[in-house]
Write a protein that holds these residues in place. Structure first.
Motif, PDB file in Angstrom:
ATOM      1  N   ARG A  36       3.927  11.270   6.040  1.00  0.00           N
ATOM      2  CA  ARG A  36       3.521  10.898   7.395  1.00  0.00           C
ATOM      3  C   ARG A  36       4.738  11.063   8.298  1.00  0.00           C
ATOM      4  NH1 ARG A  36       0.377   6.808   4.519  1.00  0.00           N
ATOM      5  NH2 ARG A  36      -1.761   6.817   5.259  1.00  0.00           N
ATOM      6  N   SER A  37       4.507  11.516   9.507  1.00  0.00           N
ATOM      7  CA  SER A  37       5.591  11.538  10.489  1.00  0.00           C
ATOM      8  C   SER A  37       5.900  10.090  10.862  1.00  0.00           C
ATOM      9  CB  SER A  37       5.181  12.335  11.729  1.00  0.00           C
ATOM     10  OG  SER A  37       4.164  11.628  12.435  1.00  0.00           O
ATOM     11  N   ARG A  38       6.971   9.888  11.592  1.00  0.00           N
ATOM     12  CA  ARG A  38       7.313   8.523  12.013  1.00  0.00           C
ATOM     13  C   ARG A  38       6.194   7.918  12.852  1.00  0.00           C
ATOM     14  NH1 ARG A  38      13.588   7.756  13.470  1.00  0.00           N
ATOM     15  NH2 ARG A  38      12.992   5.611  13.132  1.00  0.00           N
ATOM     16  N   LYS A  39       5.611   8.723  13.747  1.00  0.00           N
ATOM     17  CA  LYS A  39       4.515   8.217  14.583  1.00  0.00           C
ATOM     18  C   LYS A  39       3.292   7.889  13.733  1.00  0.00           C
ATOM     19  CE  LYS A  39       5.881  10.648  18.782  1.00  0.00           C
ATOM     20  NZ  LYS A  39       5.529  11.690  19.747  1.00  0.00           N
ATOM     21  N   GLU A  40       2.979   8.756  12.773  1.00  0.00           N
ATOM     22  CA  GLU A  40       1.838   8.501  11.887  1.00  0.00           C
ATOM     23  C   GLU A  40       2.090   7.260  11.032  1.00  0.00           C
ATOM     24  OE1 GLU A  40       0.368  13.124  11.268  1.00  0.00           O
ATOM     25  OE2 GLU A  40       1.881  12.278   9.930  1.00  0.00           O
ATOM     26  N   ALA A  89      -1.784  -9.518  -3.157  1.00  0.00           N
ATOM     27  CA  ALA A  89      -2.014  -8.473  -4.153  1.00  0.00           C
ATOM     28  C   ALA A  89      -3.002  -7.426  -3.632  1.00  0.00           C
ATOM     29  CB  ALA A  89      -2.524  -9.089  -5.453  1.00  0.00           C
ATOM     30  N   THR A  90      -4.036  -7.876  -2.956  1.00  0.00           N
ATOM     31  CA  THR A  90      -5.015  -6.948  -2.388  1.00  0.00           C
ATOM     32  C   THR A  90      -4.363  -6.071  -1.327  1.00  0.00           C
ATOM     33  OG1 THR A  90      -6.859  -8.432  -2.844  1.00  0.00           O
ATOM     34  CG2 THR A  90      -7.201  -6.781  -1.119  1.00  0.00           C
ATOM     35  N   ARG A  91      -3.549  -6.670  -0.461  1.00  0.00           N
ATOM     36  CA  ARG A  91      -2.875  -5.894   0.591  1.00  0.00           C
ATOM     37  C   ARG A  91      -1.890  -4.899  -0.011  1.00  0.00           C
ATOM     38  NH1 ARG A  91      -2.448 -11.241   3.940  1.00  0.00           N
ATOM     39  NH2 ARG A  91      -4.376 -11.095   5.125  1.00  0.00           N
ATOM     40  N   GLN A  92      -1.165  -5.313  -1.058  1.00  0.00           N
ATOM     41  CA  GLN A  92      -0.244  -4.378  -1.705  1.00  0.00           C
ATOM     42  C   GLN A  92      -1.011  -3.215  -2.333  1.00  0.00           C
ATOM     43  OE1 GLN A  92       2.123  -6.916  -4.336  1.00  0.00           O
ATOM     44  NE2 GLN A  92       3.884  -6.536  -3.006  1.00  0.00           N
ATOM     45  N   ALA A  93      -2.107  -3.512  -2.995  1.00  0.00           N
ATOM     46  CA  ALA A  93      -2.916  -2.450  -3.608  1.00  0.00           C
ATOM     47  C   ALA A  93      -3.484  -1.527  -2.528  1.00  0.00           C
ATOM     48  CB  ALA A  93      -4.036  -3.059  -4.452  1.00  0.00           C
ATOM     49  N   ASP A  94      -3.962  -2.096  -1.424  1.00  0.00           N
ATOM     50  CA  ASP A  94      -4.464  -1.279  -0.311  1.00  0.00           C
ATOM     51  C   ASP A  94      -3.371  -0.341   0.197  1.00  0.00           C
ATOM     52  OD1 ASP A  94      -6.908  -2.624  -0.412  1.00  0.00           O
ATOM     53  OD2 ASP A  94      -6.476  -3.909   1.316  1.00  0.00           O
ATOM     54  N   TYR A  95      -2.181  -0.889   0.391  1.00  0.00           N
ATOM     55  CA  TYR A  95      -1.051  -0.114   0.904  1.00  0.00           C
ATOM     56  C   TYR A  95      -0.733   1.036  -0.044  1.00  0.00           C
ATOM     57  CZ  TYR A  95       3.550   0.626   3.097  1.00  0.00           C
ATOM     58  OH  TYR A  95       4.630   1.157   3.746  1.00  0.00           O
ATOM     59  N   ILE A  96      -0.599   0.704  -1.328  1.00  0.00           N
ATOM     60  CA  ILE A  96      -0.255   1.729  -2.315  1.00  0.00           C
ATOM     61  C   ILE A  96      -1.333   2.809  -2.370  1.00  0.00           C
ATOM     62  CG2 ILE A  96       0.083   2.151  -4.790  1.00  0.00           C
ATOM     63  CD1 ILE A  96       1.529  -0.629  -4.838  1.00  0.00           C
ATOM     64  N   MET A  97      -2.584   2.418  -2.330  1.00  0.00           N
ATOM     65  CA  MET A  97      -3.666   3.413  -2.363  1.00  0.00           C
ATOM     66  C   MET A  97      -3.608   4.336  -1.149  1.00  0.00           C
ATOM     67  SD  MET A  97      -5.246   3.118  -5.214  1.00  0.00           S
ATOM     68  CE  MET A  97      -6.557   4.285  -4.864  1.00  0.00           C
ATOM     69  N   ASP A  98      -3.121   3.828  -0.011  1.00  0.00           N
ATOM     70  CA  ASP A  98      -3.045   4.626   1.216  1.00  0.00           C
ATOM     71  C   ASP A  98      -1.813   5.514   1.304  1.00  0.00           C
ATOM     72  OD1 ASP A  98      -5.451   3.903   2.336  1.00  0.00           O
ATOM     73  OD2 ASP A  98      -4.610   2.351   3.628  1.00  0.00           O
ATOM     74  N   VAL A  99      -0.785   5.256   0.491  1.00  0.00           N
ATOM     75  CA  VAL A  99       0.444   6.038   0.617  1.00  0.00           C
ATOM     76  C   VAL A  99       0.765   6.889  -0.598  1.00  0.00           C
ATOM     77  CG1 VAL A  99       1.417   4.362   2.242  1.00  0.00           C
ATOM     78  CG2 VAL A  99       2.077   4.247  -0.174  1.00  0.00           C
ATOM     79  N   VAL A 100       0.165   6.606  -1.728  1.00  0.00           N
ATOM     80  CA  VAL A 100       0.483   7.317  -2.973  1.00  0.00           C
ATOM     81  C   VAL A 100      -0.644   8.285  -3.316  1.00  0.00           C
ATOM     82  CG1 VAL A 100       0.873   7.021  -5.462  1.00  0.00           C
ATOM     83  CG2 VAL A 100       1.934   5.438  -3.846  1.00  0.00           C
ATOM     84  N   GLU A 101      -0.250   9.480  -3.762  1.00  0.00           N
ATOM     85  CA  GLU A 101      -1.224  10.465  -4.246  1.00  0.00           C
ATOM     86  C   GLU A 101      -1.330  10.460  -5.763  1.00  0.00           C
ATOM     87  OE1 GLU A 101      -0.211  14.307  -2.677  1.00  0.00           O
ATOM     88  OE2 GLU A 101      -1.059  13.827  -0.714  1.00  0.00           O
TER      89      GLU A 101
END
Length: 143
Positions: A36-40, A89-101
């Motif tokens: 992601r770019s800095r803005k994204e 834990a849910t927020r961490q999992a959400d974050y990881i799912m959104d940033v990791v391929e």
């Protein structure tokens, strides 16, 4: 030295992460992150914060509704350790799912495995999140 070409960012990048394990050894894993770019990235973080804000506003609204009905709101409304831990834990999992391929673990990268990682190795989850943030805000793509 690599030539700099603007306007052609990578779709993803891979980092090898290491973190202390509970038994004192060092765990390692390769993570492929979404670029992601800095803005994204800023917009992504804003969307995550919007969810947290909405959760807080819902709890406040529930407490106000209880008071309006003459009912004493629960003394620990949303404040128990298990509730806070579950939300985190849910927020961490959400974050990881959104940033990791993907990753190089012996289990497929999916929601169930990410939730298991967050539960069993919280420092690994924190390392994944912090490494991504650092890469997106400071541009450190290497180790």
């Amino acid at each position: 030295m690599a030539k700099i070409i603007l306007g052609k960012p990578p779709k993803s990048f891979t980092k090898e992460l290491s973190f202390p394990m509970l038994d004192g050894t060092v765990g390692t894993m390769k993570i492929t992150y979404k670029y992601r770019s800095r803005k994204e990235f800023a917009a992504f973080v804003d969307s995550m914060l919007d969810v947290i804000k909405a959760d807080g506003e819902a709890e406040i609204a529930a407490a106000k509704a209880a008071i309006a009905e003459g009912v004493e709101p629960a003394p620990n409304l949303g404040a128990s350790e298990s509730t806070a831990n579950e939300k985190n834990a849910t927020r961490q999992a959400d974050y990881i799912m959104d940033v990791v391929e993907g990753w190089n673990l012996d289990v497929p990268f999916d929601r169930e495995a990410v939730e298991q990682l967050v539960d069993e190795l919280p420092l690994a989850a924190t390392t994944i999140i912090q490494s991504y943030r650092t890469a997106m805000t400071e541009g450190r793509l290497g180790n």
